[in-house]
Design an enzyme around this catalytic site. Structure first.
Site, short mmCIF file in Angstrom:
data_model
loop_
_atom_site.label_atom_id
_atom_site.label_comp_id
_atom_site.label_asym_id
_atom_site.label_seq_id
_atom_site.Cartn_x
_atom_site.Cartn_y
_atom_site.Cartn_z
N VAL A 136 0.80 -1.24 0.00
CA VAL A 136 0.00 0.00 0.00
C VAL A 136 0.84 1.29 0.00
O VAL A 136 0.36 2.34 0.43
CB VAL A 136 -1.02 0.02 1.17
CG1 VAL A 136 -2.05 -1.07 1.02
CG2 VAL A 136 -0.33 -0.08 2.53
N ASP A 153 1.23 -5.29 3.12
CA ASP A 153 2.51 -4.64 3.44
C ASP A 153 2.30 -3.13 3.55
O ASP A 153 1.97 -2.47 2.57
CB ASP A 153 3.53 -4.92 2.33
CG ASP A 153 4.88 -4.28 2.62
OD1 ASP A 153 5.72 -4.95 3.25
OD2 ASP A 153 5.09 -3.11 2.23
N TYR A 183 4.16 5.36 5.29
CA TYR A 183 3.11 5.46 4.25
C TYR A 183 1.89 6.25 4.79
O TYR A 183 0.98 6.55 4.03
CB TYR A 183 2.64 4.08 3.79
CG TYR A 183 3.70 3.17 3.19
CD1 TYR A 183 4.97 3.64 2.89
CD2 TYR A 183 3.43 1.83 2.92
CE1 TYR A 183 5.95 2.80 2.36
CE2 TYR A 183 4.40 0.98 2.38
CZ TYR A 183 5.65 1.48 2.12
OH TYR A 183 6.61 0.64 1.59
N HIS A 215 13.01 0.07 7.96
CA HIS A 215 12.75 0.51 6.58
C HIS A 215 14.02 0.86 5.81
O HIS A 215 14.10 0.67 4.60
CB HIS A 215 11.80 1.72 6.61
CG HIS A 215 10.95 1.87 5.41
ND1 HIS A 215 9.65 2.31 5.46
CD2 HIS A 215 11.19 1.63 4.10
CE1 HIS A 215 9.15 2.35 4.23
NE2 HIS A 215 10.07 1.94 3.38
N ASN A 274 15.93 -2.63 2.36
CA ASN A 274 16.96 -1.78 1.73
C ASN A 274 18.34 -1.99 2.34
O ASN A 274 19.18 -1.08 2.31
CB ASN A 274 16.56 -0.30 1.81
CG ASN A 274 15.28 -0.04 1.03
OD1 ASN A 274 15.21 -0.34 -0.15
ND2 ASN A 274 14.27 0.49 1.70
N GLY A 298 8.79 -2.48 -10.82
CA GLY A 298 9.58 -1.24 -10.94
C GLY A 298 8.68 -0.04 -11.10
O GLY A 298 9.05 0.96 -11.73
N ASN A 320 -3.24 -9.81 -10.52
CA ASN A 320 -1.90 -10.01 -9.92
C ASN A 320 -1.87 -11.20 -8.96
O ASN A 320 -0.79 -11.62 -8.53
CB ASN A 320 -1.45 -8.74 -9.18
CG ASN A 320 -1.25 -7.56 -10.12
OD1 ASN A 320 -1.18 -7.74 -11.34
ND2 ASN A 320 -1.18 -6.36 -9.58
#
Ligand SMILES: NC(=O)c1ccc[n+]([C@@H]2O[C@H](COP(=O)([O-])OP(=O)(O)OC[C@H]3O[C@@H](n4cnc5c(N)ncnc54)[C@H](OP(=O)(O)O)[C@@H]3O)[C@@H](O)[C@H]2O)c1
Length: 285
Positions: free
Chosen positions: A19, A43, A48, A106, A135, A186, A237
């Site tokens: 989201v 997620d 967010y 994060h 990350n 992407g 999806n």
């Protein structure tokens, strides 16, 4: 649905709904639509600003909480032990739950060791079913997997046909960390949805480019969390379990790798400064 098994034995759906960039206004409707078409993993992240709406949708759906695998992420400005712990408890309140399935750090900046120790303690207190990072590219991943008390169980990193993370994947496997893809399409950059190779593969199975991309990631053992605000795309999806890509298809997709981020590099000092500036600006608010 296929599942991956995390290092601690917890089973995580290999396909979930993300989201990021879903506005507060749309988020509750989107999550309700996603649950309605069959997603059972969501997620979200503190950054967010839609955790409360995710929580409302789950509560309203009437689906048993135990059937849903919920992930959130701690944002940099909440790093350090005390603040991270407090922020996860606040996330739980927003999400209207007394436990979270997976909490990730994060970004690999600021006091992430302090924040990670908070996740370890919350995990041991039974408030989190699994913990991990996002990350963390191989250097940071090896560092935290080596020096933390509990190895991260998941690392969520940018992964799509134009940036396949082959080397990062090998490091994750070496340390028993599950690879989760962010931006599995992407976000459509690099004309992803009109890529000729992906279109031709899709034609063979009567599947869309989006479905080919997701299926390719599933066959690599990667967890995917595509985002869409359109219910028919959410369903599309999810419709990935009635076809299998051949080795030839997999190789044709492998050849699309540019080994370059479609967004930015976490190793670029100018980008680190950008994150620092964002934290400073938010402090001022
Ligand atoms: N950890 C991190 O730093 C990080 C960073 C980025 C993302 N994430 C997570 O990963 C999730 C997914 O990444 P993302 O949202 O950045 O990008 P993404 O899933 O790669 O792409 C989303 C885009 O693809 C479009 N789309 C979705 N399904 C489609 C389909 N079947 N056909 C055509 N277009 C389609 C969506 O449009 P519509 O919405 O208009 O359908 C949207 O523009 C996020 O939601 C978030 O949970 C994490």
């Amino acid at each position: 649905m296929d599942y991956v098994t995390l290092a601690n034995g917890v089973k995580m759906p290999q396909l979930g709904y993300g989201v990021y960039q879903v506005t507060k206004e749309e988020c509750k409707r989107c999550v309700l639509d996603a649950l309605d078409v069959g997603y059972r993993a969501i997620d979200t992240a503190q950054s967010y600003f839609n955790e409360a709406e995710v929580g409302e949708a789950i509560a309203e759906s009437g689906i048993d909480r135990k059937e849903i695998f919920l992930t959130t992420k701690v944002w940099i400005e909440h790093y350090g032990y005390e603040q991270a712990k407090e922020s996860v408890l606040q996330s739980m309140e927003k999400l209207k739950t007394d436990y979270i399935d997976l909490v990730l750090l994060h970004q690999p900046f600021a006091d992430y060791y302090g924040a990670y120790r908070a996740l370890e303690d919350l995990y041991e207190e039974g408030k989190l079913r699994a913990i991990g990072v996002s990350n963390f590219y191989p250097d940071r991943l090896v560092d935290i997997a080596s020096f933390a008390r509990i190895k991260p169980m998941v690392n969520q990193i940018e992964t799509h046909p134009l940036n396949q993370q082959i080397e990062a994947h090998e490091w994750l496997e070496k340390y028993g960390v599950i690879h989760e893809a962010w931006a599995p399409f992407g976000e459509g950059r690099g004309n992803m949805f009109s890529n000729h190779v992906l279109q031709e593969i899709g034609k063979k199975y009567d599947k869309t480019v989006a479905q080919v991309i997701l299926r390719w990631q599933l066959q690599r053992g990667i967890v995917v969390i595509p985002k869409s605000t359109h219910k028919e795309r959410m369903a599309q999806n999810l419709d990935l379990f009635d076809f299998t890509l051949t080795n030839e298809d997999m190789q044709a997709i492998a050849a699309l790798d540019t080994k370059t981020s479609s967004f930015f590099s976490h190793q670029d000092p100018a980008m680190v400064e950008w994150f620092v500036k964002m934290v400073e600006e938010r402090k001022g608010k």
